[in-house]
Motif scaffolding. Structure first.
Motif, PDB file in Angstrom:
ATOM      1  N   ASP A 238       0.812  -1.227   0.000  1.00  0.00           N
ATOM      2  CA  ASP A 238       0.000   0.000   0.000  1.00  0.00           C
ATOM      3  C   ASP A 238       0.838   1.265   0.000  1.00  0.00           C
ATOM      4  N   GLY A 239       2.166   1.144  -0.036  1.00  0.00           N
ATOM      5  CA  GLY A 239       3.027   2.310  -0.102  1.00  0.00           C
ATOM      6  C   GLY A 239       3.241   3.020   1.213  1.00  0.00           C
ATOM      7  N   VAL A 240       2.677   2.533   2.312  1.00  0.00           N
ATOM      8  CA  VAL A 240       2.824   3.167   3.624  1.00  0.00           C
ATOM      9  C   VAL A 240       3.927   2.451   4.397  1.00  0.00           C
ATOM     10  N   ILE A 241       4.983   3.167   4.708  1.00  0.00           N
ATOM     11  CA  ILE A 241       6.143   2.595   5.402  1.00  0.00           C
ATOM     12  C   ILE A 241       5.959   2.763   6.904  1.00  0.00           C
ATOM     13  N   GLY A 242       6.150   1.682   7.659  1.00  0.00           N
ATOM     14  CA  GLY A 242       5.981   1.723   9.103  1.00  0.00           C
ATOM     15  C   GLY A 242       7.024   2.585   9.800  1.00  0.00           C
ATOM     16  N   LEU A 243       6.668   3.100  10.966  1.00  0.00           N
ATOM     17  CA  LEU A 243       7.565   3.940  11.744  1.00  0.00           C
ATOM     18  C   LEU A 243       8.586   3.089  12.500  1.00  0.00           C
ATOM     19  N   ASP A 244       9.597   3.784  13.045  1.00  0.00           N
ATOM     20  CA  ASP A 244      10.616   3.065  13.810  1.00  0.00           C
ATOM     21  C   ASP A 244      10.004   2.351  15.011  1.00  0.00           C
ATOM     22  N   ASN A 245       9.060   3.036  15.673  1.00  0.00           N
ATOM     23  CA  ASN A 245       8.343   2.439  16.800  1.00  0.00           C
ATOM     24  C   ASN A 245       7.082   1.787  16.259  1.00  0.00           C
ATOM     25  N   PHE A 246       7.026   0.482  16.253  1.00  0.00           N
ATOM     26  CA  PHE A 246       5.885  -0.217  15.638  1.00  0.00           C
ATOM     27  C   PHE A 246       4.585   0.008  16.391  1.00  0.00           C
ATOM     28  N   LEU A 247       4.636   0.555  17.618  1.00  0.00           N
ATOM     29  CA  LEU A 247       3.401   0.847  18.361  1.00  0.00           C
ATOM     30  C   LEU A 247       2.740   2.131  17.879  1.00  0.00           C
ATOM     31  N   GLN A 248       3.460   2.926  17.087  1.00  0.00           N
ATOM     32  CA  GLN A 248       2.900   4.142  16.510  1.00  0.00           C
ATOM     33  C   GLN A 248       2.536   3.878  15.050  1.00  0.00           C
ATOM     34  N   THR A 249       1.494   4.568  14.555  1.00  0.00           N
ATOM     35  CA  THR A 249       1.031   4.340  13.186  1.00  0.00           C
ATOM     36  C   THR A 249       0.938   5.652  12.438  1.00  0.00           C
ATOM     37  N   ARG A 250       1.002   5.571  11.115  1.00  0.00           N
ATOM     38  CA  ARG A 250       0.851   6.748  10.263  1.00  0.00           C
ATOM     39  C   ARG A 250      -0.614   7.061   9.979  1.00  0.00           C
ATOM     40  N   GLN A 251      -1.515   6.139  10.254  1.00  0.00           N
ATOM     41  CA  GLN A 251      -2.926   6.322   9.955  1.00  0.00           C
ATOM     42  C   GLN A 251      -3.667   6.745  11.219  1.00  0.00           C
ATOM     43  N   TYR A 252      -4.706   7.582  11.022  1.00  0.00           N
ATOM     44  CA  TYR A 252      -5.534   8.008  12.141  1.00  0.00           C
ATOM     45  C   TYR A 252      -6.542   6.907  12.507  1.00  0.00           C
ATOM     46  N   ASN A 253      -6.886   6.871  13.768  1.00  0.00           N
ATOM     47  CA  ASN A 253      -7.928   5.969  14.260  1.00  0.00           C
ATOM     48  C   ASN A 253      -7.636   4.500  13.944  1.00  0.00           C
ATOM     49  N   THR A 254      -6.388   4.118  14.093  1.00  0.00           N
ATOM     50  CA  THR A 254      -6.022   2.709  13.918  1.00  0.00           C
ATOM     51  C   THR A 254      -5.306   2.231  15.181  1.00  0.00           C
ATOM     52  N   TRP A 255      -5.141   0.940  15.295  1.00  0.00           N
ATOM     53  CA  TRP A 255      -4.604   0.343  16.513  1.00  0.00           C
ATOM     54  C   TRP A 255      -3.074   0.237  16.438  1.00  0.00           C
ATOM     55  N   PRO A 256      -2.405   0.090  17.578  1.00  0.00           N
ATOM     56  CA  PRO A 256      -0.952  -0.099  17.573  1.00  0.00           C
ATOM     57  C   PRO A 256      -0.560  -1.322  16.753  1.00  0.00           C
ATOM     58  N   GLY A 257       0.493  -1.159  15.945  1.00  0.00           N
ATOM     59  CA  GLY A 257       0.959  -2.244  15.094  1.00  0.00           C
ATOM     60  C   GLY A 257       0.277  -2.302  13.744  1.00  0.00           C
ATOM     61  N   TYR A 258      -0.617  -1.351  13.452  1.00  0.00           N
ATOM     62  CA  TYR A 258      -1.430  -1.409  12.235  1.00  0.00           C
ATOM     63  C   TYR A 258      -0.565  -1.444  10.976  1.00  0.00           C
ATOM     64  N   ASP A 259       0.555  -0.694  10.951  1.00  0.00           N
ATOM     65  CA  ASP A 259       1.345  -0.558   9.728  1.00  0.00           C
ATOM     66  C   ASP A 259       2.204  -1.779   9.416  1.00  0.00           C
ATOM     67  N   TYR A 260       2.260  -2.744  10.317  1.00  0.00           N
ATOM     68  CA  TYR A 260       3.157  -3.886  10.129  1.00  0.00           C
ATOM     69  C   TYR A 260       2.387  -5.199  10.058  1.00  0.00           C
TER      70      TYR A 260
END
Length: 907
Positions: A238-260
């Protein structure tokens, strides 16, 4: 002179591409930049690629579902009343796999005769036209809000993005109603070719003191069966790269770990690895795989220790026995997430199976992408085939049977020999072409060069310069072509017969060679650029631009195009600094001393938070950048008191954002910064304002005002002059007083620029923007918009000139001054009082417009002027004619024009 055809490296590169028949695939797509119109509006998507489940009439068929167009009866309309339970759809075949990020919709306006629209819609999509998937946003909602009226253009971001070839838009309604739709899709080509991946389902991380983190692939569009994913795509593409801290997300209103997508080592038994399978649209040669992996080792997460990949040449074949293995260099000091690049040795395959081995308790991926080549060549590792299977040769791949040491298979020897002979012959041909090009270039260096300065100016400053002005035939803009010219146009003078017949001119060459007028006759006539004389004998009052200077009349070694009369002002290259605008235009030509002083000062515009700019529509693009329509959240509060923006009661403000492309040259970057510095110091009610900038990181952006009523050309062309008839029929109209008020505002803005010694160089109604109160602000977006491409004359496939608005000295001598802006102002007035229903000189081709410029230069009374518009008062037309005077000192100033126009408004 440098000959582009002689660039050895370029030729060798093209030669390698010819051998490989392949283009390297683009890496992972960035959805924030992959937002290009895919072709509904401009018809790159053809009618046969647009279909529908039903249509009301032939005139409301799917081929008319194109935004901002009023063809047929104005839109696609499904048959009958749409019920809440109905599933009517509009289907678009994009022709290839596409990364879809934005959908834009309109209703049926049909020139104010329609009022049908869809209030909401759903999306279905498919990569093979067999298996269809229903799109849902990240919150699981499948419905997008759409239009509230028939004419507004509503943009919706597709989060998560869709990778598909076929898209269906399904209107949704809560009550029985009639629905019609127009559509545009935005995105970019999915060149990577990945159509599905399979992997184990992700797990949850639950640790005391930490929130519950779930690493499931929540947007996966394939099948979930027995704790495994297969047959689809999801968050890894989907082109969205996860953050260094996997508990934080780039998307609003999503749960921890969402990007991975993540797995725990002990949850997979004793394997110690995660096995993933990747399927592609066709066979490719894979050069590398990039895996974005988390490395937060303090919580037991590391990148994989090693990976082994097996290859399958076809979906029905068996896996190659020899894998490619890569050992990762682990990093226990830097916890940053990072891309790990795995080389794949150019192995040929349509499917890959990779095993990623754990280096710690957890392994988490956010993106996986592949670099490959479309065409497949033989690789070092032979595919595993039964001994008795025949060797096959196709146009896209070569598969050989494994050979044994006892009985070598020599069946491929003739093929290999043939390939080698072909390659050797191609190399010989390439070497011959290189040598031939070098010879041609040396000859061309001795001949008069036929070039045009890249900066949109025609220069006559060296002995070897010859003007070439060529253009492919460009269809006239709708409503502006010869067939739409009004009955009021009259030719003041007929063109000289020699313009219509080059042979007449050629017969005059012996006579003309003795006349200084020869240069003026040939100057600016692109149809006769091959008829240059070898010398010109100078008469009294004529000069020759040769050897970098201006020679006396006794010099006879200059070519005719270098001869001109002494009272024709020449252009001093050092007097003006030209800024290459981001959209390909040159908004202001500024005295060099002004730019030098500006480069020593800081930009006065403030830095605006980039994340508060929300993309809505691409307005235009040029060689080095793009212009976007965006919403700027919190801009009024950011600008504070004295903000030039109208009060929006806290709502987002629409702005125009000029953005420099990432691949722009260093010169373009410097010019962009200079343009910002100049724009930040312009402060006039009739000049577009620079509000803020985003220059602390790439891409560089400048944020300017955006006017609700668009440009003046579009505004006036959609209106009639005010009358009893327009009132009775509710036809959009403007009054004569409105036109005069617009003229005064443009004169006022240009007066301000002239007071600063700024030269616009592209003044026209397309570059005048209006707000809701009909306040005009002068801008420079016109050149970047495809809508006005026919207003520009393309030269040598690169530079473009608005020749129908340009003074004779700008076209022939490259001289741009305030006086040449006055000429363009006269043409702009003419546009206003024809309500932009016609292009200037609409009955003349581009070449004839240039020929007419030569008549202005010769000043023998045969030049063609624009006719007097019926709406224009005689005194105002006389003012236009003064703007088009041949001698520069005889033209009025903008201060004089402003003072002359003001009484008309008061009357």
């Amino acid at each position: 002179m440098r000959c582009s055809c002689c660039d050895r490296r370029t030729i060798m590169h093209l030669f390698l591409l010819l051998i490989l028949h392949a283009t390297a695939a683009v890496g992972q797509i960035d959805p924030t930049h992959c937002r290009y119109a895919l072709g509904m509006e401009d018809k790159r998507i053809r009618d046969e690629a647009v279909s529908a489940s039903s249509q009301w009439y032939q005139s409301t068929g799917p081929q008319f579902a194109r935004v901002n167009r009023e063809e047929g009866d104005g839109a696609w309309c499904p048959k009958g009343q749409l019920e809440p339970s109905d599933t009517q759809y509009l289907q678009v075949d994009l022709g290839r796999l596409t990364f879809l990020t934005v959908v834009g919709t309109q209703g049926r306006y049909a020139r104010n005769s329609g009022n049908e629209y869809a209030r909401a819609y759903r999306l279905n999509y498919s990569r093979d036209a067999v298996l269809w998937t229903s799109w849902k946003n990240r919150a699981g909602n499948p419905v997008m809000e759409a239009n509230k009226n028939a004419y507004d253009y509503v943009i919706n971001d597709v989060h998560p993005p869709i990778i598909a070839r076929y898209v269906r838009v399904i209107p949704v309604t809560r009550v029985s109603t009639t629905v019609c739709m127009r559509l545009e899709l935005y995105g970019c080509s999915w060149d990577e070719g990945l159509v599905s991946y399979g992997a184990p389902e992700g797990q949850q991380l639950q640790r005391p003191g930490l929130p519950l983190a779930s690493f499931n692939d929540s947007t996966y569009d394939g099948v979930r069966d027995r704790r495994r994913l297969w047959g689809g795509l999801g968050q890894l593409t989907d082109g969205v790269i996860g953050l260094d801290n996997f508990l934080q997300t780039r998307q609003y209103n999503t749960w921890p770990g969402y990007d991975y997508l993540g797995w725990r080592n002990d949850s997979l038994g004793t394997q110690g690895h995660v096995e993933m399978e990747f399927v592609f649209d066709r066979q490719r040669n894979f050069t590398s795989m990039k895996v974005h992996s988390n490395n937060m080792f303090s919580l037991g997460v590391k990148i994989f220790s090693s990976v082994s990949c097996w290859f399958k040449p076809r979906l029905v074949a068996t896996w190659d026995p020899e894998p490619v293995t890569f050992v990762t260099v682990l990093d226990d000091r830097n916890p940053s997430a990072r891309y790990v690049t795995v080389p794949l040795s150019r192995r040929a395959a349509q499917s890959l199976r990779c095993r990623f081995y754990f280096a710690d308790v957890w392994m988490m991926f956010s993106e996986v992408s592949f670099q490959s080549e479309d065409a497949v060549l033989p690789t070092a590792v032979l595919p595993s085939l039964p001994p008795d299977e025949e060797t096959t040769l196709t146009t896209s791949s070569i598969t050989t049977s494994p050979a044994t040491s006892e009985s070598p298979d020599t069946g491929n020897t003739p093929v290999l020999i043939g390939c080698l002979v072909t390659i050797i012959l191609l190399l010989v041909i390439i070497i011959f072409l290189i040598l031939w090009c070098q010879c041609v270039c040396k000859v061309l260096e001795k001949a008069p060069r036929r070039i045009l300065d890249e900066d949109v100016t025609v220069r006559l400053s060296s002995c070897s310069d010859t003007i070439i002005l060529q253009t492919p035939p460009v269809p006239p803009r709708a409503g502006h072509g010869p067939n739409n010219a009004g009955p009021h146009y009259e030719r003041v003078f007929l063109l000289d017969p020699q313009y219509q017949n080059p042979a007449v001119l050629r017969n005059k060459l012996p006579e003309l060679s003795q006349s200084a007028e020869a240069s003026a006759l040939l100057l600016g006539n692109p149809l006769y650029d091959l008829l240059l004389l070898t010398s010109c004998h100078m008469a009294s009052g004529w000069l020759c631009a040769c050897g970098g200077g201006y020679a006396e009349p006794d010099v006879t070694q200059c070519t005719p195009h270098q001869c001109f009369h002494s009272n024709a002002p020449h252009y001093a290259e050092t007097d003006i600094v030209r800024l290459q605008g981001v959209t390909g235009s040159n908004m202001y030509a500024v005295p060099a001393v002004t730019v030098d002083s500006l480069t020593r000062k800081d930009i006065s515009a403030a830095e605006f938070p980039r994340h508060q700019l929300i993309f809505r529509e691409k307005l235009g693009e040029g060689q080095f950048g793009e212009v976007h329509l965006c919403e700027a959240e919190g801009l009024q509060e950011f600008l504070g008191e004295g903000s030039p923006l109208p009060d929006r009661d806290g709502y987002s403000v629409l702005v125009a954002v000029k953005q420099l492309r990432a691949d722009a040259t260093s010169q373009a970057r410097n010019d962009f910064m200079k343009e910002i510095k100049i724009m930040s110091r312009l402060n006039d009610s009739n000049i577009i304002r620079l509000l803020c900038v985003c220059v602390t990181s790439d891409p560089l952006c400048m944020v300017t005002e955006y006017m609700e009523n668009g440009d003046l050309n579009m505004f006036l062309s959609q209106r009639e002059i005010e009358s009893t008839l327009t009132h009775a029929n509710n036809i959009p109209s403007v009054s004569l007083s409105d036109l005069l008020h617009m003229s005064v505002q443009i004169a006022s803005g240009m007066k301000y620029l002239a007071s600063l010694n700024f030269v616009h160089r592209d003044l026209a109604t397309r570059n005048c923007l209006l707000d809701r109160r009909l306040t005009i602000k002068i801008a420079d977006f016109g050149m970047s918009r495809n809508l006005y491409s026919s207003d520009y004359y393309r030269i040598q496939g690169r530079a473009v000139l608005p020749i129908r608005w340009m003074a004779w000295e700008s076209i022939l001598l490259g001289k741009f001054t305030t006086a040449s802006d006055v000429w363009a102002f006269g043409v702009t007035l003419w546009e206003i009082f024809t309500l932009c229903k016609e292009q200037p000189y609409s009955l003349l081709s581009d070449e004839q417009v240039i020929e007419n410029t030569g008549e202005f230069f010769r000043n023998q009374g045969r030049q063609i002027f624009l006719y007097a518009p019926p709406l224009c008062p005689p005194s105002l037309f006389e003012l236009m004619m003064r703007c088009w005077r041949r001698n520069i000192p005889d033209r009025p100033t903008f201060e004089g024009l402003y003072q002359a126009l003001k009484p008309h408004v008061n009357q």
